[in-house]
Write a protein that holds these residues in place. Sequence first.
Motif, PDB file in Angstrom:
ATOM      1  N   GLY A 168     -88.415 -22.594  33.039  1.00  0.00           N
ATOM      2  CA  GLY A 168     -89.753 -23.064  32.681  1.00  0.00           C
ATOM      3  C   GLY A 168     -90.617 -21.999  32.047  1.00  0.00           C
ATOM      4  N   ALA A 169     -92.165 -22.522  31.823  1.00  0.00           N
ATOM      5  CA  ALA A 169     -93.062 -21.368  31.485  1.00  0.00           C
ATOM      6  C   ALA A 169     -94.145 -22.029  31.981  1.00  0.00           C
ATOM      7  CB  ALA A 169     -92.907 -21.344  29.975  1.00  0.00           C
ATOM      8  N   TYR A 170     -95.451 -20.912  31.738  1.00  0.00           N
ATOM      9  CA  TYR A 170     -96.668 -21.320  31.691  1.00  0.00           C
ATOM     10  C   TYR A 170     -97.479 -20.503  30.739  1.00  0.00           C
ATOM     11  CZ  TYR A 170     -97.986 -16.634  34.219  1.00  0.00           C
ATOM     12  OH  TYR A 170     -98.034 -15.455  34.538  1.00  0.00           O
ATOM     13  N   TYR A 171     -98.842 -21.144  30.586  1.00  0.00           N
ATOM     14  CA  TYR A 171     -99.443 -20.294  29.409  1.00  0.00           C
ATOM     15  C   TYR A 171    -100.633 -19.611  30.053  1.00  0.00           C
ATOM     16  CZ  TYR A 171    -102.473 -19.598  25.382  1.00  0.00           C
ATOM     17  OH  TYR A 171    -103.304 -19.147  24.690  1.00  0.00           O
ATOM     18  N   ASN A 185     -92.100 -19.148  34.413  1.00  0.00           N
ATOM     19  CA  ASN A 185     -92.754 -19.822  35.742  1.00  0.00           C
ATOM     20  C   ASN A 185     -91.856 -19.274  36.884  1.00  0.00           C
ATOM     21  OD1 ASN A 185     -94.337 -21.270  37.048  1.00  0.00           O
ATOM     22  ND2 ASN A 185     -93.953 -23.174  36.222  1.00  0.00           N
ATOM     23  N   THR A 186     -91.966 -18.116  37.474  1.00  0.00           N
ATOM     24  CA  THR A 186     -91.112 -17.522  38.325  1.00  0.00           C
ATOM     25  C   THR A 186     -91.195 -18.340  39.842  1.00  0.00           C
ATOM     26  OG1 THR A 186     -92.822 -16.039  38.905  1.00  0.00           O
ATOM     27  CG2 THR A 186     -90.772 -15.264  37.312  1.00  0.00           C
ATOM     28  N   LEU A 187     -92.475 -18.709  40.028  1.00  0.00           N
ATOM     29  CA  LEU A 187     -92.707 -19.660  41.158  1.00  0.00           C
ATOM     30  C   LEU A 187     -92.304 -21.206  41.022  1.00  0.00           C
ATOM     31  CD1 LEU A 187     -96.144 -18.064  42.110  1.00  0.00           C
ATOM     32  CD2 LEU A 187     -94.044 -17.134  42.823  1.00  0.00           C
ATOM     33  N   GLY A 188     -91.878 -21.487  39.727  1.00  0.00           N
ATOM     34  CA  GLY A 188     -91.459 -22.816  39.770  1.00  0.00           C
ATOM     35  C   GLY A 188     -90.324 -23.282  40.052  1.00  0.00           C
ATOM     36  N   GLU A 323    -101.815 -24.126  32.328  1.00  0.00           N
ATOM     37  CA  GLU A 323    -100.966 -25.035  31.787  1.00  0.00           C
ATOM     38  C   GLU A 323     -99.262 -24.643  31.878  1.00  0.00           C
ATOM     39  OE1 GLU A 323    -102.391 -24.863  27.813  1.00  0.00           O
ATOM     40  OE2 GLU A 323    -104.197 -25.944  27.976  1.00  0.00           O
ATOM     41  N   GLN A 324     -98.371 -25.478  32.328  1.00  0.00           N
ATOM     42  CA  GLN A 324     -97.231 -25.363  33.009  1.00  0.00           C
ATOM     43  C   GLN A 324     -96.407 -26.244  32.810  1.00  0.00           C
ATOM     44  OE1 GLN A 324     -96.745 -24.125  37.320  1.00  0.00           O
ATOM     45  NE2 GLN A 324     -99.027 -23.663  36.769  1.00  0.00           N
TER      46      GLN A 324
END
Length: 399
Positions: A168-171, A185-188, A323-324
């Motif tokens: 995933g990703a976050y901004y 998004n390493t904690l996702g 935002e993620q």
Amino acid sequence: NIKINFKRGYRVVYNPNANNGKIEVKKGATTVAIGEIVEKNTSLEIKAIPNESYFFGYWIINGEKKLRDLDYKTSVSSINIIEDMNIDAFMSTQGSLEISESGQDQMQELRINGTINFPHHYQDAKVGLVEKSFAIGKYEVTYELWNEVLEWSKSKQYTIASGKGSKGAYYNDGNDGKKKGMHENTLGSDKQPVTLIDYRSIIVWCNAYSEKMGRTPVYYADKEFKNAIRVSDESDIDTALGTQDNPYIKDEADGYRLPSLSEWEFVARLNKTLGSATVKIGNQTWHFLPHDYASGAKDRYTNIEELKKVAWFEGNSQLNEKEQTHEVGALQANDVGCFDMSGNVYEMVEDWSAKRVSRFIKGGSFSAGNISQAIGIYSGINIEDSLRGVGFRLSRTLK
């Protein structure tokens, strides 16, 4: 003295798909030719004549425009000309459609008998036409599935250039001292969509997944379909047929692939209650959402509360003020049973966009605004790029 009187006239153009039927336009008993100019406030009768096995759906005036005096739902109607008019009609076959869930790979199977045309906004005769049965993923491909197939493929002589992908990703806006832009998004959760993968790596991964599941690969280096593409690398772009950037595609293969633009938009628009296009598919009545709805939504993208029910976008994707992406399938599915077709991540499809330098991406993302979630919006990604806001959904051809 010379007195000149000018009369205001408007051009009338009608251009239906000849495969579906034809349109007649008359002023009284006189036929109005394609491109003819008529005076302002001229009353014309327009008539749609579907070919055998086709039926009338609705009128399309200047794109999607409805006029006050036009009966939108009958094949014969009168129209008062007050501007240049481009008249078309949506006419579709009365095929059959059966939707069921695959117990093997979390896909929705759409079995189609006949040819189904549906409304769209992209000017290409191949778009808006579905002729073959296919399956499409209920969910965007997750990091968990990507990594599982990636690890399996390593012992099977597959090489995937973009490696492990991104969870995933976050901004990040840069206000916390970190670099502005997209981050993994390493904690996702592993059930978030995989991102940071390019087209050439996706097709190799799909071939590996096909082999793992006992299916016939789709992407090949030769037109005889003997050499499935097993390696993606970071070499310069090469769009010659048979390369990793433009492979031969075995249409009848039952393996995994990207959906076509038509397949993606067909599934995103198809619903049971909304839209001006009412079509009979077998014994069921289905509709196609207008272009400015998110997939599965009950109103236009401007209805933010409705949009939040079906899409992760900048209006609801924040966690810890970022935002993620979110786990797939957490919001409401569309009527076909597919989740996140609007929002979470953009989804790459098979079709080339303009000038064959990029491929289409559809559906909006977690960091995009509400208008980007509309199913009629399309954008592109350069074929050498891998982005944290772009993932994909699987498709496969049904025999």
